[in-house]
Write a protein that holds these residues in place. Structure first.
Motif, mmCIF file in Angstrom:
data_model
loop_
_atom_site.group_PDB
_atom_site.id
_atom_site.type_symbol
_atom_site.label_atom_id
_atom_site.label_comp_id
_atom_site.label_asym_id
_atom_site.label_seq_id
_atom_site.Cartn_x
_atom_site.Cartn_y
_atom_site.Cartn_z
ATOM 1 N N THR A 275 -2.956 3.949 -5.008
ATOM 2 C CA THR A 275 -3.250 3.080 -3.866
ATOM 3 C C THR A 275 -2.156 2.053 -3.629
ATOM 4 O O THR A 275 -1.768 1.802 -2.476
ATOM 5 C CB THR A 275 -4.590 2.363 -4.083
ATOM 6 O OG1 THR A 275 -5.616 3.341 -4.305
ATOM 7 C CG2 THR A 275 -4.966 1.533 -2.856
ATOM 8 N N ASP B 87 -1.694 10.625 -7.053
ATOM 9 C CA ASP B 87 -2.101 9.756 -5.949
ATOM 10 C C ASP B 87 -2.403 8.357 -6.489
ATOM 11 O O ASP B 87 -2.987 8.206 -7.565
ATOM 12 C CB ASP B 87 -3.349 10.319 -5.259
ATOM 13 C CG ASP B 87 -3.070 11.635 -4.553
ATOM 14 O OD1 ASP B 87 -1.920 11.827 -4.113
ATOM 15 O OD2 ASP B 87 -3.986 12.468 -4.457
ATOM 16 N N ASP C 296 7.479 10.799 -0.694
ATOM 17 C CA ASP C 296 6.858 12.096 -0.421
ATOM 18 C C ASP C 296 7.647 13.256 -1.017
ATOM 19 O O ASP C 296 7.122 14.372 -1.125
ATOM 20 C CB ASP C 296 6.693 12.307 1.089
ATOM 21 C CG ASP C 296 5.567 11.470 1.677
ATOM 22 O OD1 ASP C 296 4.762 10.940 0.890
ATOM 23 O OD2 ASP C 296 5.486 11.337 2.912
ATOM 24 N N THR D 244 9.121 0.706 4.671
ATOM 25 C CA THR D 244 7.707 0.770 5.032
ATOM 26 C C THR D 244 7.548 1.065 6.528
ATOM 27 O O THR D 244 8.483 0.902 7.309
ATOM 28 C CB THR D 244 6.979 -0.551 4.707
ATOM 29 O OG1 THR D 244 7.445 -1.568 5.591
ATOM 30 C CG2 THR D 244 7.236 -0.960 3.270
ATOM 31 N N ASN E 78 -4.225 2.234 -8.983
ATOM 32 C CA ASN E 78 -5.413 2.390 -8.135
ATOM 33 C C ASN E 78 -6.326 1.168 -8.177
ATOM 34 O O ASN E 78 -7.182 1.003 -7.297
ATOM 35 C CB ASN E 78 -6.210 3.621 -8.554
ATOM 36 C CG ASN E 78 -5.595 4.910 -8.043
ATOM 37 O OD1 ASN E 78 -5.047 4.949 -6.942
ATOM 38 N ND2 ASN E 78 -5.665 5.964 -8.848
ATOM 39 N N LEU F 241 0.831 -1.196 0.000
ATOM 40 C CA LEU F 241 0.000 0.000 0.000
ATOM 41 C C LEU F 241 0.869 1.252 0.000
ATOM 42 O O LEU F 241 1.829 1.359 0.766
ATOM 43 C CB LEU F 241 -0.918 0.006 1.222
ATOM 44 C CG LEU F 241 -1.978 -1.090 1.293
ATOM 45 C CD1 LEU F 241 -2.706 -1.044 2.644
ATOM 46 C CD2 LEU F 241 -2.977 -0.933 0.145
ATOM 47 N N ARG F 242 0.505 2.178 -0.867
ATOM 48 C CA ARG F 242 1.279 3.420 -0.952
ATOM 49 C C ARG F 242 1.314 4.157 0.387
ATOM 50 O O ARG F 242 2.352 4.739 0.755
ATOM 51 C CB ARG F 242 0.678 4.330 -2.028
ATOM 52 C CG ARG F 242 1.184 5.769 -2.033
ATOM 53 C CD ARG F 242 2.678 5.844 -2.271
ATOM 54 N NE ARG F 242 3.173 7.199 -2.176
ATOM 55 C CZ ARG F 242 3.601 7.780 -1.069
ATOM 56 N NH1 ARG F 242 3.610 7.090 0.063
ATOM 57 N NH2 ARG F 242 4.044 9.010 -1.062
ATOM 58 N N LYS F 243 0.245 4.137 1.157
ATOM 59 C CA LYS F 243 0.206 4.865 2.418
ATOM 60 C C LYS F 243 1.145 4.257 3.467
ATOM 61 O O LYS F 243 1.428 4.894 4.479
ATOM 62 C CB LYS F 243 -1.216 4.919 2.967
ATOM 63 C CG LYS F 243 -1.808 3.576 3.340
ATOM 64 C CD LYS F 243 -3.232 3.725 3.843
ATOM 65 C CE LYS F 243 -3.846 2.391 4.235
ATOM 66 N NZ LYS F 243 -5.255 2.542 4.699
ATOM 67 N N GLN F 244 1.620 3.042 3.215
ATOM 68 C CA GLN F 244 2.557 2.406 4.141
ATOM 69 C C GLN F 244 3.989 2.372 3.601
ATOM 70 O O GLN F 244 4.922 2.164 4.368
ATOM 71 C CB GLN F 244 2.099 0.976 4.452
ATOM 72 C CG GLN F 244 0.793 0.910 5.217
ATOM 73 C CD GLN F 244 0.359 -0.504 5.516
ATOM 74 O OE1 GLN F 244 0.861 -1.450 4.901
ATOM 75 N NE2 GLN F 244 -0.558 -0.677 6.442
#
Length: 262
Positions: free
Chosen positions: A235, A233, A226, A261, A174, A143-146
């Motif tokens: 996922t 963006d 980042d 991560t 995505n 996951l990109r957010k992790q």
């Protein structure tokens, strides 16, 4: 009549002697009394200053403790983890089958940063790609957010590497947690130039490599996602590629490729 004054004088003399005798008695008595020492206060006891008390019926202002400043809470740093992609061997969730314009050998034993082997990479054309992609059969999703970034070790080979010779890119989706060719699920809104790559191709001079790498030298390369402010963006992280610039033919070496991560 002449004897009366003598009588009075005699009486006055007797009275004066009696008075003097009475006054002298205490002085003689004090000489026989022992002097007592001055009493002292034991060390355990100390004089107490009396507390003033407001008279009954008067109104006193209540006292409040001065509030103590509470220090601002500091964020607890979260531990980071490295998920290996290539270290001695390519992990089963990843593939290099989508590479183009580069040959590679994953068992080079002569130039190694650690362990027993590293990967030898040789570009065969301009703008070739060594492409690590997530397999469809992967048992992990990234996951990109992790995922915070990518880390690997780079050796410049016998000819050295200029800071513009190589670029690193992370790609994503995505819709799919694995690499799919011609995936159009990620969009960039407001982009004027359509021929720019969808994901940033970050050259070495933007990755902390601020001067050319001398021949046969190992350096650590870190790409923090980042920092790619113009990336869209997405996922899932589905791939990583290293691209050579025009005219660069290497060879070069890489080792210990991993995702960073949470």
């Amino acid at each position: 009549m002449r004897s009366r004054p003598r009588y009075i004088a005699s009486i006055m003399l007797v009275c004066t002697s009696a008075v003097l005798a009475a006054c002298g008695t205490p002085a003689q008595a004090d000489q026989n009394v022992a002097t007592l020492p001055t009493p002292t206060v034991a060390g355990l006891f100390h004089p107490v200053t009396p507390t003033s008390v407001a008279p009954i019926g008067t109104q006193t202002e209540p006292t409040h403790p001065v509030p103590t400043a509470v220090p601002a809470a500091t964020a607890t740093p979260q531990p980071l983890k490295e998920l290996p992609i290539y270290d001695e061997q390519l992990r089963k969730n990843w593939s290099l089958a989508n590479s183009d314009g580069m040959t590679f050998a994953l068992d080079e034993a002569h130039v190694v940063s650690s362990g027993k082997v590293a990967a030898k990479i040789t570009p065969t054309k301009d703008f070739g790609m060594l492409f690590f992609t997530v397999r469809k059969q992967s048992n992990e999703e990234y996951l990109r957010k992790q995922v915070l970034g990518v880390k690997f070790w780079l050796n410049s080979g016998p000819n050295g590497i200029r800071t513009s010779d190589l670029a690193v890119t992370v790609v994503g989706s995505n819709d799919f947690p694995y690499w799919v060719n011609d995936d159009t699920s990620v969009k960039v809104t407001g982009r004027v130039t359509q021929d720019l790559p969808l994901f940033s191709e970050t050259r070495l001079y933007f990755l902390g490599i601020n001067r050319d790498i001398e021949p046969n030298t190992w350096v650590e390369v870190d790409l923090w996602l980042d920092d790619n402010q113009y990336d869209p963006d997405y996922t899932y992280v589905t791939g990583i590629y290293i691209k050579n610039d025009k005219g660069f033919r290497g060879p070069f070496y890489i080792d210990r490729v991993s995702l960073i991560t949470l």
